[in-house]
Design an enzyme around this catalytic site. Sequence first.
Site, PDB file in Angstrom:
ATOM      1  N   ASN A   1      -6.897  -4.142  17.751  1.00  0.00           N
ATOM      2  CA  ASN A   1      -5.716  -4.662  17.868  1.00  0.00           C
ATOM      3  C   ASN A   1      -4.704  -4.067  17.365  1.00  0.00           C
ATOM      4  O   ASN A   1      -4.640  -3.578  16.125  1.00  0.00           O
ATOM      5  CB  ASN A   1      -5.892  -6.418  17.174  1.00  0.00           C
ATOM      6  CG  ASN A   1      -4.719  -6.972  17.226  1.00  0.00           C
ATOM      7  OD1 ASN A   1      -3.746  -6.903  18.247  1.00  0.00           O
ATOM      8  ND2 ASN A   1      -4.176  -7.443  16.043  1.00  0.00           N
TER       9      ASN A   1
ATOM     10  N   ASN B   1      37.744  36.504   8.944  1.00  0.00           N
ATOM     11  CA  ASN B   1      36.608  36.947   8.374  1.00  0.00           C
ATOM     12  C   ASN B   1      36.534  36.486   6.935  1.00  0.00           C
ATOM     13  O   ASN B   1      37.538  36.620   6.116  1.00  0.00           O
ATOM     14  CB  ASN B   1      36.757  38.629   8.271  1.00  0.00           C
ATOM     15  CG  ASN B   1      35.443  39.099   8.057  1.00  0.00           C
ATOM     16  OD1 ASN B   1      34.590  38.773   6.883  1.00  0.00           O
ATOM     17  ND2 ASN B   1      34.857  40.079   8.603  1.00  0.00           N
TER      18      ASN B   1
ATOM     19  N   GLY C   1       6.470  -4.129  12.443  1.00  0.00           N
ATOM     20  CA  GLY C   1       7.513  -3.011  12.185  1.00  0.00           C
ATOM     21  C   GLY C   1       6.619  -1.842  11.670  1.00  0.00           C
ATOM     22  O   GLY C   1       7.223  -0.763  11.781  1.00  0.00           O
TER      23      GLY C   1
ATOM     24  N   ARG D   1      25.941  21.531   6.181  1.00  0.00           N
ATOM     25  CA  ARG D   1      26.087  20.249   5.865  1.00  0.00           C
ATOM     26  C   ARG D   1      26.877  19.152   6.893  1.00  0.00           C
ATOM     27  O   ARG D   1      27.742  19.685   7.562  1.00  0.00           O
ATOM     28  CB  ARG D   1      26.739  19.922   4.468  1.00  0.00           C
ATOM     29  CG  ARG D   1      25.655  20.749   3.478  1.00  0.00           C
ATOM     30  CD  ARG D   1      26.153  20.781   1.919  1.00  0.00           C
ATOM     31  NE  ARG D   1      26.523  19.523   1.609  1.00  0.00           N
ATOM     32  CZ  ARG D   1      27.456  19.199   0.632  1.00  0.00           C
ATOM     33  NH1 ARG D   1      27.696  20.261  -0.098  1.00  0.00           N
ATOM     34  NH2 ARG D   1      27.956  18.016   0.163  1.00  0.00           N
TER      35      ARG D   1
ATOM     36  N   GLY E   1       1.743 -14.520   5.992  1.00  0.00           N
ATOM     37  CA  GLY E   1       0.876 -13.803   7.052  1.00  0.00           C
ATOM     38  C   GLY E   1       1.852 -13.759   8.160  1.00  0.00           C
ATOM     39  O   GLY E   1       2.814 -14.125   8.356  1.00  0.00           O
ATOM     40  N   THR E   2       1.159 -12.879   9.136  1.00  0.00           N
ATOM     41  CA  THR E   2       1.863 -12.368  10.286  1.00  0.00           C
ATOM     42  C   THR E   2       2.122 -13.616  11.258  1.00  0.00           C
ATOM     43  O   THR E   2       3.416 -13.660  11.928  1.00  0.00           O
ATOM     44  CB  THR E   2       1.059 -11.241  11.177  1.00  0.00           C
ATOM     45  OG1 THR E   2      -0.191 -11.636  11.369  1.00  0.00           O
ATOM     46  CG2 THR E   2       1.008 -10.212  10.338  1.00  0.00           C
TER      47      THR E   2
ATOM     48  N   ARG F   1       0.833  -1.346  -0.040  1.00  0.00           N
ATOM     49  CA  ARG F   1       0.191  -0.112   0.131  1.00  0.00           C
ATOM     50  C   ARG F   1       0.895   1.285   0.028  1.00  0.00           C
ATOM     51  O   ARG F   1       0.122   2.241  -0.100  1.00  0.00           O
ATOM     52  CB  ARG F   1      -1.176  -0.221   1.281  1.00  0.00           C
ATOM     53  CG  ARG F   1      -2.174  -0.827   0.928  1.00  0.00           C
ATOM     54  CD  ARG F   1      -2.909  -1.139   2.269  1.00  0.00           C
ATOM     55  NE  ARG F   1      -2.145  -2.209   3.166  1.00  0.00           N
ATOM     56  CZ  ARG F   1      -2.648  -2.279   4.197  1.00  0.00           C
ATOM     57  NH1 ARG F   1      -3.978  -1.889   4.622  1.00  0.00           N
ATOM     58  NH2 ARG F   1      -2.344  -3.398   5.081  1.00  0.00           N
TER      59      ARG F   1
HETATM   60  C1  UD1 Z   1      -2.621  -6.247  11.328  1.00  0.00           C
HETATM   61  C2  UD1 Z   1      -3.100  -7.400  12.298  1.00  0.00           C
HETATM   62  C3  UD1 Z   1      -4.274  -6.393  12.661  1.00  0.00           C
HETATM   63  C4  UD1 Z   1      -4.052  -5.184  13.517  1.00  0.00           C
HETATM   64  C5  UD1 Z   1      -3.316  -4.297  12.517  1.00  0.00           C
HETATM   65  C6  UD1 Z   1      -2.381  -3.183  13.431  1.00  0.00           C
HETATM   66  C7  UD1 Z   1      -3.050  -9.525  11.568  1.00  0.00           C
HETATM   67  C8  UD1 Z   1      -3.386 -10.780  10.739  1.00  0.00           C
HETATM   68  N1  UD1 Z   1      -3.704  -8.329  11.680  1.00  0.00           N
HETATM   69  O1  UD1 Z   1      -3.202  -6.107  10.022  1.00  0.00           O
HETATM   70  O2  UD1 Z   1      -5.239  -7.213  13.439  1.00  0.00           O
HETATM   71  O3  UD1 Z   1      -5.131  -4.388  13.528  1.00  0.00           O
HETATM   72  O4  UD1 Z   1      -1.976  -5.227  12.166  1.00  0.00           O
HETATM   73  O5  UD1 Z   1      -1.580  -2.245  12.556  1.00  0.00           O
HETATM   74  O6  UD1 Z   1      -2.047  -9.829  12.014  1.00  0.00           O
HETATM   75  N2  UD1 Z   1       4.558  -9.115   7.864  1.00  0.00           N
HETATM   76  C9  UD1 Z   1       5.439 -10.162   7.540  1.00  0.00           C
HETATM   77  N3  UD1 Z   1       5.167 -11.274   6.953  1.00  0.00           N
HETATM   78  C10 UD1 Z   1       4.030 -11.546   6.327  1.00  0.00           C
HETATM   79  C11 UD1 Z   1       2.864 -10.759   6.574  1.00  0.00           C
HETATM   80  C12 UD1 Z   1       3.382  -9.347   7.317  1.00  0.00           C
HETATM   81  O7  UD1 Z   1       6.709  -9.837   8.132  1.00  0.00           O
HETATM   82  O8  UD1 Z   1       3.924 -12.571   5.944  1.00  0.00           O
HETATM   83  C13 UD1 Z   1       4.643  -7.945   8.647  1.00  0.00           C
HETATM   84  C14 UD1 Z   1       4.610  -6.562   7.795  1.00  0.00           C
HETATM   85  O9  UD1 Z   1       5.795  -6.168   7.049  1.00  0.00           O
HETATM   86  C15 UD1 Z   1       4.142  -5.430   8.722  1.00  0.00           C
HETATM   87  C16 UD1 Z   1       3.493  -6.530   9.900  1.00  0.00           C
HETATM   88  O10 UD1 Z   1       3.788  -7.928   9.851  1.00  0.00           O
HETATM   89  O11 UD1 Z   1       5.088  -4.997   9.466  1.00  0.00           O
HETATM   90  C17 UD1 Z   1       1.951  -6.491   9.853  1.00  0.00           C
HETATM   91  O12 UD1 Z   1       1.349  -6.789   8.439  1.00  0.00           O
HETATM   92  P1  UD1 Z   1       0.169  -5.749   7.728  1.00  0.00           P
HETATM   93  O13 UD1 Z   1      -0.058  -6.670   6.371  1.00  0.00           O
HETATM   94  O14 UD1 Z   1       0.490  -4.620   7.858  1.00  0.00           O
HETATM   95  O15 UD1 Z   1      -1.014  -6.311   8.694  1.00  0.00           O
HETATM   96  P2  UD1 Z   1      -2.446  -5.385   8.853  1.00  0.00           P
HETATM   97  O16 UD1 Z   1      -3.229  -5.641   7.791  1.00  0.00           O
HETATM   98  O17 UD1 Z   1      -2.079  -3.853   9.116  1.00  0.00           O
HETATM   99 MG    MG Z   2      -0.132  -3.046   8.995  1.00  0.00          MG
END
Ligand code: UD1
Ligand code: MG
Length: 434
Positions: A166, A356, A100, A312, A76-77, A16
């Site tokens: 969350n 100067n 992150g 700088r 996924g997370t 995004r």
């Molecule tokens: C996630 C949460 C959601 C919460 C929101 C808060 C999940 C499924 N959902 O959604 O409940 O309200 O954050 O901001 O956890 N990442 C990985 N590997 C992956 C997928 C994601 O390392 O395979 C990392 C991303 O880099 C990111 C973090 O996990 O830093 C969260 O992922 P993101 O896709 O932003 O989750 P949200 O849709 O924001």
């Molecule tokens: Mg997120």
Amino acid sequence: MSMRTAIILAAGQGSRMKSAMPKVMHRIAGRPMINHLIAACVPAFDRVIVVIGPDMPQLAAAVAPHATVIQVERLGTGHAARMAAPLLEGETGDVAVLYGDNPLVTTATLERLVAARLGTDLALLAMRPADPARYGRVVQDAAGAVERIVEWADANEAERAIGLCNAGVVCAAWPDLSRWLAGLKSDNRQSEFYLTDVVGAAHAEGRRAVAVEAPERELRGINTRIELASAEAEVQALLREAAMLGGATLVHPESVTLSHDTRLGQDVVVEPQVVFAPGVTVEDGVAIRAFSHLEQCVVRTGAIIGPYARLRPGTEVGVGAHVGNFVELKAAHLGAGAKANHLTYLGDVTVGAGANIGAGTITCNYDGVNKHRTEIGAGAFIGSDTALVAPVRVGARAVTAAGSVITEDVPDDALAIARGRQANKPGRGAKGKT
Ligand code: UD1
Ligand code: MG
């Protein structure tokens, strides 16, 4: 082994953001998001492990010396959190998983989370944002214990009406958390392994989970450049407040851009439209006048900078020195009371106390291949429009005549003149007249 560990998930592409750069490398107040989060984690945890993607060398470099593990397929997370398991074998202590892209959480809030975990099986951070948007929703029972988190994409209308969201930080003992992570399934709308499902897994085992609430300001997620800009605005407001409470006057605070590490002393006055890039220290009583840009430099007590000055990296402006309009300094050391007030470039130079530097002075420090140094002695007087062809040294109290091109060293106390002689041709100026 019983250590407290933070696992930070940062392997997502951040689609995004529409960027070639990993999302967490985008900067807030001059520092990548990931480094904000690491800085908050370090006091609260014994070690930090960052989960990154396979093609992110700049991210690995930015988090060093903290450990990184690579998530090759982004499933996924929950899957990402599992990547840290090999580094946690035999661990019995608490592990928190953070995202992150939620970089503004404070150490104090993380310490509240860790403390809450001691009284329960799983603790998570939650918030009540003004606009709950697409955050996962925290489902609680009548007694306030957390039953599960439902992702927005999977939630029904009643669940979407829940205001408690969350924030994406969970904390549990590693033997529990690793078991819950291992049992995750991807049978949901996004076909991903959701970290958030560990909460439901804990509940299914009859274990207790609690939500620790913190302000949205700290827990907001950053997924788009619009959210990045609003996080930047909030952080800037906090930094400006801290600068003013520390004794600096910001004449028009909203127009001043600070970095996470900007240090302003007491009775510093900052006029409008000044940018402090990272690494700037300004001592007491300095005036930074309008439209100046400073980066990786030190400005000593009582100096005056600008308007329209550019400092700088590697520059040090001495006590009471003056740097005026359209003056650029790069790796320049100006001694106490030295003055460079107009239209000048000083690069790779040492200027002695009280010297100067006349208008239009240029150090010719670059020959197209190498950079060379210029030394200007204490009390020297560099005439306007002098070109100093480095490497070159102008002695103490020496003078260069206006318009000189100085290619050889000038001894102490000497006058150097290095310019074409003027010839006056009588009558020749009046064109057309005989
Ligand atoms: C996630 C949460 C959601 C919460 C929101 C808060 C999940 C499924 N959902 O959604 O409940 O309200 O954050 O901001 O956890 N990442 C990985 N590997 C992956 C997928 C994601 O390392 O395979 C990392 C991303 O880099 C990111 C973090 O996990 O830093 C969260 O992922 P993101 O896709 O932003 O989750 P949200 O849709 O924001
Ligand atoms: Mg997120």
